[in-house]
Enzyme design. Structure first.
Site, PDB file in Angstrom:
ATOM      1  N   LYS A  13       0.731  -1.530  -0.276  1.00 27.18           N
ATOM      2  CA  LYS A  13       0.206   0.208   0.294  1.00 27.18           C
ATOM      3  C   LYS A  13       0.644   1.312  -0.001  1.00 27.18           C
ATOM      4  O   LYS A  13       0.515   2.257  -0.852  1.00 27.18           O
ATOM      5  CB  LYS A  13      -0.880   0.002   1.087  1.00 27.18           C
ATOM      6  CG  LYS A  13      -1.421   1.376   1.520  1.00 27.18           C
ATOM      7  CD  LYS A  13      -2.272   1.244   2.786  1.00 27.18           C
ATOM      8  CE  LYS A  13      -1.966   1.665   4.076  1.00 27.18           C
ATOM      9  NZ  LYS A  13      -1.273   3.369   4.242  1.00 27.18           N
ATOM     10  N   ASN A  14       1.958   1.315   1.064  1.00 23.12           N
ATOM     11  CA  ASN A  14       2.812   2.061   0.918  1.00 23.12           C
ATOM     12  C   ASN A  14       3.134   3.107   0.133  1.00 23.12           C
ATOM     13  O   ASN A  14       3.798   4.103   0.009  1.00 23.12           O
ATOM     14  CB  ASN A  14       2.709   2.432   2.628  1.00 23.12           C
ATOM     15  CG  ASN A  14       2.046   2.596   3.952  1.00 23.12           C
ATOM     16  OD1 ASN A  14       1.268   3.033   3.022  1.00 23.12           O
ATOM     17  ND2 ASN A  14       2.737   2.587   5.076  1.00 23.12           N
ATOM     18  N   CYS A  28      -5.281  11.774  13.248  1.00 20.94           N
ATOM     19  CA  CYS A  28      -5.884  11.086  12.489  1.00 20.94           C
ATOM     20  C   CYS A  28      -6.389  10.201  14.115  1.00 20.94           C
ATOM     21  O   CYS A  28      -6.187  10.750  14.882  1.00 20.94           O
ATOM     22  CB  CYS A  28      -4.818  10.601  11.718  1.00 20.94           C
ATOM     23  SG  CYS A  28      -3.625   9.153  13.034  1.00 20.94           S
ATOM     24  N   ASP A  39       3.971  -0.301  12.219  1.00 21.71           N
ATOM     25  CA  ASP A  39       2.541  -0.264  11.708  1.00 21.71           C
ATOM     26  C   ASP A  39       2.900  -1.596  12.278  1.00 21.71           C
ATOM     27  O   ASP A  39       2.163  -2.804  11.379  1.00 21.71           O
ATOM     28  CB  ASP A  39       2.762  -0.233   9.803  1.00 21.71           C
ATOM     29  CG  ASP A  39       2.588   1.163   9.521  1.00 21.71           C
ATOM     30  OD1 ASP A  39       1.937   1.811  10.393  1.00 21.71           O
ATOM     31  OD2 ASP A  39       3.238   1.551   8.503  1.00 21.71           O
ATOM     32  N   ARG A  86      -8.982  -0.758   3.959  1.00 22.74           N
ATOM     33  CA  ARG A  86      -7.799   0.084   3.591  1.00 22.74           C
ATOM     34  C   ARG A  86      -7.014   0.022   2.982  1.00 22.74           C
ATOM     35  O   ARG A  86      -5.863   0.878   2.073  1.00 22.74           O
ATOM     36  CB  ARG A  86      -7.419   0.981   4.863  1.00 22.74           C
ATOM     37  CG  ARG A  86      -9.110   1.968   4.799  1.00 22.74           C
ATOM     38  CD  ARG A  86      -8.680   3.923   6.041  1.00 22.74           C
ATOM     39  NE  ARG A  86      -7.292   4.829   4.976  1.00 22.74           N
ATOM     40  CZ  ARG A  86      -7.236   5.578   5.174  1.00 22.74           C
ATOM     41  NH1 ARG A  86      -7.399   6.218   6.393  1.00 22.74           N
ATOM     42  NH2 ARG A  86      -6.127   5.930   5.027  1.00 22.74           N
TER      43      ARG A  86
HETATM   44  N1  EPU Z   1       7.069  13.539  11.351  1.00 20.57           N
HETATM   45  C1  EPU Z   1       6.976  15.174  11.623  1.00 20.57           C
HETATM   46  N2  EPU Z   1       6.511  15.997  10.993  1.00 20.57           N
HETATM   47  C2  EPU Z   1       6.468  15.705   9.471  1.00 20.57           C
HETATM   48  C3  EPU Z   1       6.358  14.419   9.163  1.00 20.57           C
HETATM   49  C4  EPU Z   1       6.531  13.472  10.163  1.00 20.57           C
HETATM   50  O1  EPU Z   1       7.223  15.716  12.707  1.00 20.57           O
HETATM   51  O2  EPU Z   1       5.589  16.617   8.856  1.00 20.57           O
HETATM   52  C5  EPU Z   1       6.791  12.973  12.622  1.00 20.57           C
HETATM   53  C6  EPU Z   1       5.527  11.796  12.764  1.00 20.57           C
HETATM   54  O3  EPU Z   1       4.516  12.978  13.513  1.00 20.57           O
HETATM   55  C7  EPU Z   1       5.879  10.592  13.098  1.00 20.57           C
HETATM   56  C8  EPU Z   1       7.610  10.580  12.583  1.00 20.57           C
HETATM   57  O4  EPU Z   1       8.053  11.845  12.270  1.00 20.57           O
HETATM   58  O5  EPU Z   1       6.594  10.465  14.579  1.00 20.57           O
HETATM   59  C9  EPU Z   1       7.374   9.921  10.740  1.00 20.57           C
HETATM   60  O6  EPU Z   1       6.061  10.298   9.831  1.00 20.57           O
HETATM   61  P1  EPU Z   1       6.534   9.480   8.712  1.00 20.57           P
HETATM   62  O7  EPU Z   1       6.115  11.465   8.239  1.00 20.57           O
HETATM   63  O8  EPU Z   1       7.517   8.795   8.725  1.00 20.57           O
HETATM   64  O9  EPU Z   1       4.611   9.174   8.879  1.00 20.57           O
HETATM   65  P2  EPU Z   1       4.243   8.851   7.079  1.00 20.57           P
HETATM   66  O10 EPU Z   1       4.558   9.475   6.034  1.00 20.57           O
HETATM   67  O11 EPU Z   1       2.830  10.016   7.970  1.00 20.57           O
HETATM   68  C10 EPU Z   1       3.657   6.937   6.384  1.00 20.57           C
HETATM   69  C11 EPU Z   1       3.350   5.917   6.715  1.00 20.57           C
HETATM   70  C12 EPU Z   1       2.495   5.230   7.463  1.00 20.57           C
HETATM   71  C13 EPU Z   1       3.497   4.540   8.806  1.00 20.57           C
HETATM   72  C14 EPU Z   1       4.638   5.740   8.489  1.00 20.57           C
HETATM   73  C15 EPU Z   1       5.797   5.450   9.868  1.00 20.57           C
HETATM   74  C16 EPU Z   1       2.233   5.867   4.009  1.00 20.57           C
HETATM   75  C17 EPU Z   1       1.730   6.287   3.062  1.00 20.57           C
HETATM   76  N3  EPU Z   1       1.741   5.761   5.591  1.00 20.57           N
HETATM   77  O12 EPU Z   1       3.380   7.714   7.293  1.00 20.57           O
HETATM   78  O13 EPU Z   1       1.586   4.268   7.081  1.00 20.57           O
HETATM   79  O14 EPU Z   1       3.014   4.363   9.779  1.00 20.57           O
HETATM   80  O15 EPU Z   1       4.740   5.861   7.616  1.00 20.57           O
HETATM   81  O16 EPU Z   1       6.904   4.572   9.090  1.00 20.57           O
HETATM   82  O17 EPU Z   1       3.586   5.507   3.772  1.00 20.57           O
HETATM   83  C18 EPU Z   1      -0.356   2.897   7.665  1.00 20.57           C
HETATM   84  O18 EPU Z   1       0.069   1.905   7.294  1.00 20.57           O
HETATM   85  O19 EPU Z   1      -0.783   1.821   8.852  1.00 20.57           O
HETATM   86  C19 EPU Z   1       0.399   3.774   8.321  1.00 20.57           C
HETATM   87  C20 EPU Z   1      -0.145   4.556   9.349  1.00 20.57           C
END
Ligand code: EPU
Length: 421
Positions: free
Chosen positions: A22-23, A116, A305, A397
């Site tokens: 998915k991701n 979220c 995850d 999802r």
């Molecule tokens: N963070 C910030 N600021 C930002 C972005 C992230 O502070 O602008 C922090 C977040 O709060 C978190 C950390 O950085 O503590 C990592 O977040 P990340 O940005 O890596 O997460 P994401 O890109 O929003 C993706 C996956 C998530 C998965 C996370 C962590 C996708 C679409 N989503 O989210 O997947 O949990 O990386 O590996 O790729 C899931 O599939 O169930 C899911 C939630």
């Protein structure tokens, strides 16, 4: 609405194929904004989130066919540069259209995702990165409005590695003027897959898979095709399904290297693991599951995850374990629901203290988010009597017909229509 009705207690055994990630897909699809022409994606999982991304890209002007496990995208140029709230509120990954739309068209208007189910999920890194690349950003009535005549390569340092911010920055900088350096980039396999795909489209990205990525901007990209990498989280969830039911499960069409952190923990918990080039097999060799502490970390650490699913497994371990989530400190919505099934879990700060119980007992429980619902299904597979998991749209999802895969392994699980919400 649908719910799962699970008659627990069946041991899961056999082989099961893993679907596309998915991701990875959620980053590959918006990359098509960057060039006109026809793109083909294979090994696409049939997920609500895939459909949500397709609807958004169609709304922006792309033509998309989704048949079987293949998606064909035809991009003749976007007619809209907006990601409206109605799309983003359904799926946060909609924010991925920001980088490519801005870099190609000089303008993007994307709804702010907000929090979220389990707490805050900021996107400040995404915004700061495009600002560093020279975009002006205004937040107006819940929308990010980003403008730039031409993005200009620069040095971007992330405080912590972020999957989303790395992907958005990559897609913004591939068409920028000059060179961009990303320091402390995320190295999750999905990020690597998206970067490799951008190179297939003609981008010049080096350092892929490392914390330091260099992107030399190009004037134009071209369409390309891709096979979506296997979903390591689905693979991990199904291996834990084998473990929690004292079974023997082989997941195939996966990448064992992406599962090392989980494999180590499963071995610590007393399971036997063997790997092949594209498979992982779990065998139960002990009657009791050993309690194993863990902390989630960015890749190659244990993934957040799989945290909820691990807690389900530990809930019937022979002792106490501590599970800490360092990525999302509040991601514990599954805990009260698992406790309804007889688990004994308390949360202190970002740590769940899991006191293993002898058995779980079926009840009605409610999904609150994708991975929490997976953990409830896993608990239901081992619980006595009947477990009903409500609001399973969350699980759809990110898991492709999970009940069919679990049934194939011997689970007694049915998808049943319901008015209950
Ligand atoms: N963070 C910030 N600021 C930002 C972005 C992230 O502070 O602008 C922090 C977040 O709060 C978190 C950390 O950085 O503590 C990592 O977040 P990340 O940005 O890596 O997460 P994401 O890109 O929003 C993706 C996956 C998530 C998965 C996370 C962590 C996708 C679409 N989503 O989210 O997947 O949990 O990386 O590996 O790729 C899931 O599939 O169930 C899911 C939630």
């Amino acid at each position: 609405m649908y719910k799962f009705v699970i008659h627990g207690g069946k041991s899961l055994n056999g082989e099961i194929e893993i679907s596309g990630a998915k991701n990875a897909l959620l980053g590959l699809l918006p990359a098509t904004i960057l060039a006109n022409g026809e793109f083909i994606f294979e090994n696409v999982p049939d997920l609500i989130d895939a459909k949500s991304m397709i609807r958004l890209l169609e709304n922006m002007g792309e033509e998309i066919e989704f048949r079987g496990n293949r998606i064909i995208v035809r991009n003749h140029g976007l007619r809209s540069y907006d990601a409206p709230y109605e799309f983003v509120k359904k799926m946060r990954a909609s924010v991925y259209v920001l980088g490519p739309t801005l870099s190609r068209y000089g303008y993007a208007k994307v709804s702010m995702p907000g929090g979220c189910a389990w707490g805050p999920r900021p996107i400040n890194f995404h915004i700061e990165a495009i600002q560093k690349l020279g975009a002006s950003v205004e937040i107006d009535q819940g929308y990010i409005i980003a403008k730039a005549n031409k993005l200009i390569g620069t040095k971007i340092v992330f405080n912590t590695p972020s999957v989303g911010a790395t992907v958005n920055t990559l897609m913004a900088s591939v068409l920028a003027k000059g060179t961009t350096l990303i320091s402390n980039a995320a190295i999750e396999p999905e990020v690597t897959a998206i970067a490799n795909f951008l190179n297939k489209m003609g981008a010049k990205i080096s350092g892929i898979g490392t914390k330091f990525i260099e992107i030399e901007g190009v004037d134009e990209l071209h369409p390309a095709s891709e096979i979506v990498i296997p979903d390591r989280i689905e693979a991990g969830t199904l291996l834990i399904a084998g473990a929690i039911t004292s079974g023997e499960v082989k997941v195939t069409k996966c990448n064992p290297n992406h599962l090392n952190a989980l494999i180590d923990k499963l071995i610590d918990a007393g399971f036997e693991i063997s790997t092949g080039p594209d498979s992982v097999q779990l065998k139960t060799i002990n009657e009791k599951i050993k309690p194993v502490d863990l902390e989630t970390e960015v890749y190659p650490g244990f993934p957040t995850d799989l945290q909820a699913q691990w807690i389900s497994l530990m809930s019937i371990a022979n002792g106490v374990s501590e599970v800490t989530d360092n990525i999302y400190h509040d991601r514990f919505n599954h805990v009260p629901e698992l406790n309804r099934l007889g688990a004994n879990i308390t949360v202190k700060g970002n740590t769940a203290i899991v006191r293993g119980v002898n058995e779980l007992n079926g009840a009605k429980v409610m999904s609150t988010d994708l991975r929490a619902s997976a953990s409830l299904v896993l608990a239901g597979l081992v619980a006595k009597n009947v477990t009903e998991v409500l609001r399973i749209y969350h699980i759809d999802r990110g898991y492709e017909r999970i009940e069919m895969k679990l049934k194939k392994l011997g689970a007694d699980i049915e998808r049943v229509q319901t008015d209950e919400y």
